[in-house]
Design a protein around this motif. Structure first.
Motif, PDB file in Angstrom:
ATOM      1  N   MET A   1      58.556  53.253  52.791  1.00 15.80           N
ATOM      2  CA  MET A   1      57.545  52.210  52.642  1.00 15.80           C
ATOM      3  C   MET A   1      56.299  52.818  52.022  1.00 15.80           C
ATOM      4  N   SER A   2      55.748  52.174  51.028  1.00 14.32           N
ATOM      5  CA  SER A   2      54.510  52.639  50.429  1.00 14.32           C
ATOM      6  C   SER A   2      53.344  51.822  50.951  1.00 14.32           C
ATOM      7  N   VAL A   3      52.160  52.389  50.833  1.00 13.79           N
ATOM      8  CA  VAL A   3      50.950  51.714  51.298  1.00 13.79           C
ATOM      9  C   VAL A   3      50.002  51.573  50.127  1.00 13.79           C
ATOM     10  N   LEU A   4      49.533  50.359  49.915  1.00 20.15           N
ATOM     11  CA  LEU A   4      48.558  50.104  48.866  1.00 20.15           C
ATOM     12  C   LEU A   4      47.177  50.128  49.497  1.00 20.15           C
ATOM     13  N   GLY A   5      46.320  50.984  49.047  1.00 24.69           N
ATOM     14  CA  GLY A   5      45.038  51.155  49.722  1.00 24.69           C
ATOM     15  C   GLY A   5      43.874  50.557  48.961  1.00 24.69           C
ATOM     16  N   GLY A   6      42.822  50.253  49.703  1.00 26.06           N
ATOM     17  CA  GLY A   6      41.544  49.908  49.101  1.00 26.06           C
ATOM     18  C   GLY A   6      41.394  48.497  48.614  1.00 26.06           C
ATOM     19  N   ASN A   7      42.452  47.706  48.582  1.00 21.56           N
ATOM     20  CA  ASN A   7      42.350  46.359  48.018  1.00 21.56           C
ATOM     21  C   ASN A   7      41.665  46.387  46.650  1.00 21.56           C
ATOM     22  N   ARG A   8      41.969  47.385  45.852  1.00 22.17           N
ATOM     23  CA  ARG A   8      41.301  47.549  44.563  1.00 22.17           C
ATOM     24  C   ARG A   8      42.144  46.998  43.420  1.00 22.17           C
ATOM     25  N   GLY A   9      43.160  46.212  43.729  1.00 26.43           N
ATOM     26  CA  GLY A   9      43.977  45.665  42.660  1.00 26.43           C
ATOM     27  C   GLY A   9      44.835  46.716  42.005  1.00 26.43           C
ATOM     28  N   PRO A 172      44.684  35.973  68.412  1.00 26.34           N
ATOM     29  CA  PRO A 172      43.333  35.396  68.339  1.00 26.34           C
ATOM     30  C   PRO A 172      42.221  36.426  68.508  1.00 26.34           C
ATOM     31  N   GLU A 173      42.420  37.386  69.390  1.00 24.85           N
ATOM     32  CA  GLU A 173      41.366  38.361  69.661  1.00 24.85           C
ATOM     33  C   GLU A 173      41.370  39.519  68.669  1.00 24.85           C
ATOM     34  N   GLY A 174      42.538  39.908  68.219  1.00 24.36           N
ATOM     35  CA  GLY A 174      42.647  41.105  67.396  1.00 24.36           C
ATOM     36  C   GLY A 174      42.699  40.867  65.907  1.00 24.36           C
ATOM     37  N   SER A 175      42.694  39.613  65.475  1.00 25.90           N
ATOM     38  CA  SER A 175      42.752  39.266  64.055  1.00 25.90           C
ATOM     39  C   SER A 175      44.099  39.677  63.455  1.00 25.90           C
ATOM     40  N   ILE A 176      44.125  39.911  62.154  1.00 23.98           N
ATOM     41  CA  ILE A 176      45.333  40.366  61.467  1.00 23.98           C
ATOM     42  C   ILE A 176      45.454  41.880  61.684  1.00 23.98           C
ATOM     43  N   HIS A 177      46.592  42.310  62.210  1.00 20.37           N
ATOM     44  CA  HIS A 177      46.765  43.734  62.506  1.00 20.37           C
ATOM     45  C   HIS A 177      47.328  44.508  61.319  1.00 20.37           C
ATOM     46  N   VAL A 178      48.379  43.951  60.704  1.00 17.93           N
ATOM     47  CA  VAL A 178      49.089  44.656  59.640  1.00 17.93           C
ATOM     48  C   VAL A 178      49.738  43.629  58.722  1.00 17.93           C
ATOM     49  N   ILE A 179      49.862  43.974  57.443  1.00 18.08           N
ATOM     50  CA  ILE A 179      50.470  43.089  56.444  1.00 18.08           C
ATOM     51  C   ILE A 179      51.504  43.880  55.648  1.00 18.08           C
ATOM     52  N   HIS A 180      52.700  43.336  55.550  1.00 19.11           N
ATOM     53  CA  HIS A 180      53.760  43.936  54.736  1.00 19.11           C
ATOM     54  C   HIS A 180      54.265  42.884  53.738  1.00 19.11           C
ATOM     55  N   TRP A 181      54.683  43.329  52.566  1.00 16.72           N
ATOM     56  CA  TRP A 181      55.438  42.437  51.691  1.00 16.72           C
ATOM     57  C   TRP A 181      56.557  43.224  51.033  1.00 16.72           C
ATOM     58  N   TRP A 194      65.287  45.577  54.918  1.00 18.23           N
ATOM     59  CA  TRP A 194      64.290  45.630  53.851  1.00 18.23           C
ATOM     60  C   TRP A 194      64.800  46.501  52.711  1.00 18.23           C
ATOM     61  N   LEU A 195      65.071  45.871  51.574  1.00 16.65           N
ATOM     62  CA  LEU A 195      65.476  46.621  50.395  1.00 16.65           C
ATOM     63  C   LEU A 195      64.281  47.344  49.795  1.00 16.65           C
ATOM     64  N   HIS A 196      63.097  46.754  50.006  1.00  6.84           N
ATOM     65  CA  HIS A 196      61.845  47.382  49.569  1.00  6.84           C
ATOM     66  C   HIS A 196      60.728  46.767  50.394  1.00  6.84           C
ATOM     67  N   SER A 197      59.783  47.596  50.836  1.00  3.13           N
ATOM     68  CA  SER A 197      58.617  47.074  51.556  1.00  3.13           C
ATOM     69  C   SER A 197      57.393  47.899  51.238  1.00  3.13           C
ATOM     70  N   GLU A 198      56.246  47.231  51.254  1.00  3.78           N
ATOM     71  CA  GLU A 198      54.964  47.879  51.040  1.00  3.78           C
ATOM     72  C   GLU A 198      53.969  47.317  52.038  1.00  3.78           C
ATOM     73  N   GLN A 199      52.992  48.113  52.395  1.00  2.00           N
ATOM     74  CA  GLN A 199      51.957  47.674  53.318  1.00  2.00           C
ATOM     75  C   GLN A 199      50.674  47.419  52.543  1.00  2.00           C
ATOM     76  N   LEU A 200      50.094  46.239  52.745  1.00  2.51           N
ATOM     77  CA  LEU A 200      48.818  45.905  52.137  1.00  2.51           C
ATOM     78  C   LEU A 200      47.694  46.194  53.123  1.00  2.51           C
ATOM     79  N   GLN A 201      46.553  46.607  52.592  1.00  7.64           N
ATOM     80  CA  GLN A 201      45.423  46.887  53.470  1.00  7.64           C
ATOM     81  C   GLN A 201      44.892  45.578  54.050  1.00  7.64           C
ATOM     82  N   VAL A 202      44.564  45.594  55.324  1.00  6.65           N
ATOM     83  CA  VAL A 202      44.009  44.411  55.985  1.00  6.65           C
ATOM     84  C   VAL A 202      42.548  44.252  55.600  1.00  6.65           C
ATOM     85  N   ALA A 203      42.155  43.026  55.259  1.00  2.00           N
ATOM     86  CA  ALA A 203      40.766  42.743  54.891  1.00  2.00           C
ATOM     87  C   ALA A 203      39.934  42.520  56.140  1.00  2.00           C
TER      88      ALA A 203
END
Length: 208
Positions: A1-9, A172-181, A194-203
């Motif tokens: 699994m790869s992680v996309l960091g920074g929400n920088r597009g 409700p208390e912890g908001s969004i913890h983790v996002i994968h696509w 999962w044939l392929h998965s990546e983690q998006l940074q939580v905003a």
């Protein structure tokens, strides 16, 4: 699994293959829109003044779909109505959002609920990756005809449309913890391969 960091597009090659020139914008926009959806759901949860989290969960699910549809419209892409629910279809790939847990939990432990609707199962089976060995083995829950119908594509979604799963955890208390696509195949036991998965940074959580 790869992680996309920074929400920088900074989309991966996989994301570019799926979403073309819109991949970078989606890397930025999806976490932002999930944070906005959480804020709306949190407000409903507080207003309901209930111990149960059902108002939060149902509001979050609908808000996420609406916000993803807004992204598609912003990009000049399609929004398809499927039995009263809007799905964003970008570059012939439909985003399928799914909150798989109320707490931070490994993606490998995601499981479709036993009472999930036939529509949701059919979306995953017919527009997701093909099973390795044909159709699922038939069980007592469905007749052969009913089971095979779950593998028919939804023309309203687009017969050639492929699925990109967008899985996340939230409360409700912890908001969004983790996002994968990524590309996920629903298995007979309701788990996912999962044939392929990546983690998006939580905003950061936003309030409307």
């Amino acid at each position: 699994m790869s992680v996309l960091g920074g929400n920088r597009g900074e989309p991966s090659d996989w994301a570019v293959r799926r979403f073309g020139r819109h991949a970078g914008r989606l890397v930025e926009a999806i976490p932002e829109q999930l944070a906005r959806a959480h804020s709306r759901a949190h407000e409903v949860h507080i207003a309901a003044r209930l111990k149960k989290r059902s108002p939060y969960g149902s509001t979050l699910a609908e808000a996420v779909r609406e916000n993803l549809a807004d992204i598609a419209r912003e990009l000049g892409e399609s929004v398809r109505d499927l039995r009263g629910y809007e799905y964003a279809v970008i570059n012939d790939h439909a985003l399928f959002p799914f909150k798989y847990a109320n707490r931070l939990k490994p993606l490998e432990q995601a499981r479709l609920a036993a009472d999930a609707s036939p529509t949701r199962r059919r979306i995953l089976l017919s527009h997701g990756p093909d099973p390795e060995d044909g159709l699922f083995p038939l069980n007592e829950e469905y007749t052969t005809e009913e089971y095979e119908s779950l593998h028919e594509t939804f023309e309203a979604l687009g017969g050639s449309t492929k699925l990109v799963c967008l899985f996340f955890t939230a409360d409700p208390e912890g908001s969004i913890h983790v996002i994968h696509w990524g590309d996920a195949r629903l298995e007979p036991d309701r788990t996912f391969t999962w044939l392929h998965s990546e983690q998006l940074q939580v905003a950061p959580q936003s309030f409307e």
